[in-house]
Scaffold this motif. Structure first.
Motif, PDB file in Angstrom:
ATOM      1  N   ILE A 121       0.857  -1.189   0.000  1.00  0.00           N
ATOM      2  CA  ILE A 121       0.000   0.000   0.000  1.00  0.00           C
ATOM      3  C   ILE A 121       0.898   1.246   0.000  1.00  0.00           C
ATOM      4  N   PRO A 122       0.706   2.174  -0.952  1.00  0.00           N
ATOM      5  CA  PRO A 122       1.598   3.345  -1.056  1.00  0.00           C
ATOM      6  C   PRO A 122       1.229   4.443  -0.062  1.00  0.00           C
ATOM      7  N   VAL A 123       1.603   4.257   1.191  1.00  0.00           N
ATOM      8  CA  VAL A 123       1.286   5.233   2.232  1.00  0.00           C
ATOM      9  C   VAL A 123       2.231   6.435   2.117  1.00  0.00           C
ATOM     10  N   GLU A 124       1.664   7.628   2.172  1.00  0.00           N
ATOM     11  CA  GLU A 124       2.457   8.862   2.183  1.00  0.00           C
ATOM     12  C   GLU A 124       2.658   9.258   3.646  1.00  0.00           C
ATOM     13  N   VAL A 125       3.834   8.923   4.191  1.00  0.00           N
ATOM     14  CA  VAL A 125       4.081   9.145   5.615  1.00  0.00           C
ATOM     15  C   VAL A 125       4.541  10.581   5.854  1.00  0.00           C
ATOM     16  N   GLY A 126       4.288  11.056   7.071  1.00  0.00           N
ATOM     17  CA  GLY A 126       4.667  12.411   7.434  1.00  0.00           C
ATOM     18  C   GLY A 126       3.826  13.470   6.757  1.00  0.00           C
ATOM     19  N   VAL A 127       2.614  13.099   6.332  1.00  0.00           N
ATOM     20  CA  VAL A 127       1.730  14.030   5.624  1.00  0.00           C
ATOM     21  C   VAL A 127       0.390  14.072   6.346  1.00  0.00           C
ATOM     22  N   GLY A 128      -0.039  15.257   6.750  1.00  0.00           N
ATOM     23  CA  GLY A 128      -1.323  15.427   7.426  1.00  0.00           C
ATOM     24  C   GLY A 128      -2.240  16.356   6.661  1.00  0.00           C
ATOM     25  N   LEU A 129      -3.472  16.486   7.163  1.00  0.00           N
ATOM     26  CA  LEU A 129      -4.469  17.384   6.571  1.00  0.00           C
ATOM     27  C   LEU A 129      -4.565  18.658   7.380  1.00  0.00           C
ATOM     28  N   THR A 130      -4.755  19.766   6.680  1.00  0.00           N
ATOM     29  CA  THR A 130      -4.979  21.045   7.372  1.00  0.00           C
ATOM     30  C   THR A 130      -6.295  21.694   6.991  1.00  0.00           C
ATOM     31  N   GLY A 131      -6.928  21.220   5.918  1.00  0.00           N
ATOM     32  CA  GLY A 131      -8.180  21.836   5.510  1.00  0.00           C
ATOM     33  C   GLY A 131      -9.004  20.925   4.625  1.00  0.00           C
ATOM     34  N   ILE A 132     -10.322  21.039   4.748  1.00  0.00           N
ATOM     35  CA  ILE A 132     -11.269  20.333   3.872  1.00  0.00           C
ATOM     36  C   ILE A 132     -12.355  21.336   3.492  1.00  0.00           C
ATOM     37  N   ASP A 133     -12.499  21.614   2.209  1.00  0.00           N
ATOM     38  CA  ASP A 133     -13.502  22.561   1.729  1.00  0.00           C
ATOM     39  C   ASP A 133     -14.366  21.899   0.669  1.00  0.00           C
ATOM     40  N   PRO A 134     -15.694  22.054   0.771  1.00  0.00           N
ATOM     41  CA  PRO A 134     -16.562  21.425  -0.229  1.00  0.00           C
ATOM     42  C   PRO A 134     -16.380  22.067  -1.602  1.00  0.00           C
TER      43      PRO A 134
END
Length: 459
Positions: A121-134
């Motif tokens: 599984i190609p996990v992108e480590v060290g990456v988080g979310l800061t925003g979700i906009d519709p």
């Protein structure tokens, strides 16, 4: 089936997020899975896989690797004050049956569960979310790398402190008992056999220390009430002949029982600990999260808004029920009940959890059989192979019992399985349409009901 060109973004690469990634991959749904932590989780934490989870792993084609890496739960050995001993089990060992091939919990430290699920599984480590906009038809996700991703769907599998849940504005109802804590650590030691789960009672009905041998190595999981003592000192205090030689992952558990008020906000979904957190009593949390993902994955693949509505309809009541069970077990332990460590309630194995009465449980028979729409599809021996062999894979499956009339061309494989009529409790010519997550979707004596169901469910 799924036609969107944009990705599903999965936040969190624990067992829930990884299971969802595997589900989407085998349905051909493009995804990105990001994990805020720079390193994979390396602790034992949730160490029990329930029988229903083993069936999920079988369907995903992963079970052999898990069985090779894990092991059965050992007998508990209580070291009593004064030098006595008492042996007992959390639950009796259950014999396999034609309907339930894996009836017992499998012990496997959570880090190893994650490692097996993450393979490929190609996990992108060290990456988080800061925003979700519709946005039209989806959501724009902003990553902490500065990248913006236009996603068809966003799934928060990012734990009890879920950023996705907070960004979606979803409440997290429940309570935390700050005074009820437990120290957990992974330790290596000498001077203790690995054939038992060793426990030392305290005064009265209090718990003092537990050391559980973990499969696949020489680690033990240590559990104890909070203390200023180190793991080595805790062990030495109960038996100076035991020497701790290494200490790995350590944590302090707080009694935290909460559930999200919703599992969906627009095109944003919650699964696993982001949607519900449990006491570890009963080994329900990790297993419930895996099954959230198992339910959600095929529904995302349909691209149907109506089908996706059924994720919350089905999983929220299940999570609420599981939360109630694990909380009751926790209270028995906290109150020092005589049977506080017993785990023999069959509900804990999660085989009886069902979606009866929900939108995608279409029971059309005047006299429903033993297995009804909304129920787990049990295994059964066939002249060649078994039912689970027919169900394995991302497809829905039609099981035909005592059916001699011609069937129209269908979008799903059809298997005539009359020899399984006893286990399924069918009466006369019967059709059971099994969903991609191996629950009975439609149960009928009329093929027209199957055709209608396939259209409504996007299958």
């Amino acid at each position: 089936m799924f036609t969107e060109s944009r990705f599903t973004v999965i936040a969190g690469a624990g067992p829930t997020g990884l299971t969802l990634a595997r589900q989407l991959a085998r349905h051909g749904v493009p995804y990105r899975i990001v994990e805020k932590s720079a390193q994979p989780f390396d602790g034992s934490r949730g160490k029990g896989l329930q029988p229903r989870t083993l069936e999920v792993l079988d369907d995903l084609g992963l079970l052999d690797g898990f069985l090779a890496a894990g092991g059965p739960y050992p007998e508990l050995l209580a070291h009593l004050p004064g030098g006595g001993e008492h042996r007992f089990r959390l639950d009796e060992v259950h014999a396999p049956t034609p309907a339930v091939p894996w009836p017992n919990m499998l012990m496997l430290p959570q880090w190893r569960t994650g490692e097996l699920l993450a393979d490929g599984i190609p996990v992108e480590v060290g990456v988080g979310l800061t925003g979700i906009d519709p946005i039209d038809g989806g959501a724009r996700v902003t990553l902490d790398t500065g990248e913006a991703v236009d996603a068809a769907y966003v799934v928060g599998a990012d734990g009890g402190r879920s950023t996705v849940r907070k960004l979606a504005g979803i409440g997290f109802e429940g309570e935390t008992h700050e005074e009820e804590r437990l120290t957990i650590a992974d330790v290596r030691l000498t001077g203790l056999d690995r054939d038992h789960w060793h426990v030392w009672p305290g005064e009265g009905r209090a718990f003092r220390l537990g050391l559980c041998p973990l499969p696949g190595g020489d680690w033990f999981q240590l559990t104890a009430p909070p203390s200023a003592l180190s793991p080595a000192e805790l062990v030495a205090a109960v038996d100076p002949s035991i020497t701790v030689t290494a200490v790995g992952w350590t944590s302090e558990y707080r009694a935290n029982m909460r559930m999200a008020s919703r599992f969906r906000a627009g095109n944003v979904f919650l699964a696993g600990d982001a949607a519900h957190v449990h006491s570890p009593a009963g080994g329900q949390g990790l297993n419930t999260g895996i099954q959230d993902a198992y339910n959600l994955g095929w529904k995302i693949a349909t691209g149907s808004a109506a089908v996706l509505d059924t994720y919350e309809e089905e999983r929220l009541p299940v999570a609420a029920g599981v939360l109630g069970i694990s909380t009751r077990l926790h209270r028995r332990h906290a109150e020092g009940a005589d049977d506080a460590m017993r785990r023999d309630d069959p509900v804990l194995r999660q085989l009886s959890l069902n979606y009866r009465g929900a939108t995608l449980a279409d029971e059309r028979r005047p006299r429903p059989g033993t297995v009804q729409a909304g129920d787990r599809a049990p295994d059964a021996p066939l002249a060649a192979g078994r039912i689970f062999d027919r169900l394995r894979g991302p497809h829905a499956t039609l099981l035909a019992f005592d059916w001699e009339s011609p069937l129209p061309e269908l979008s799903v494989p059809v298997h005539h399985v009359s020899e399984a009529a006893g286990i399924y409790g069918t009466d006369g010519p019967t059709l059971l349409l099994i969903r991609p997550d191996n629950y009975v979707g439609c149960a009928t004596h009329d093929v027209r009901d199957v055709l209608g169901y396939l259209e409504r469910a996007g299958l």
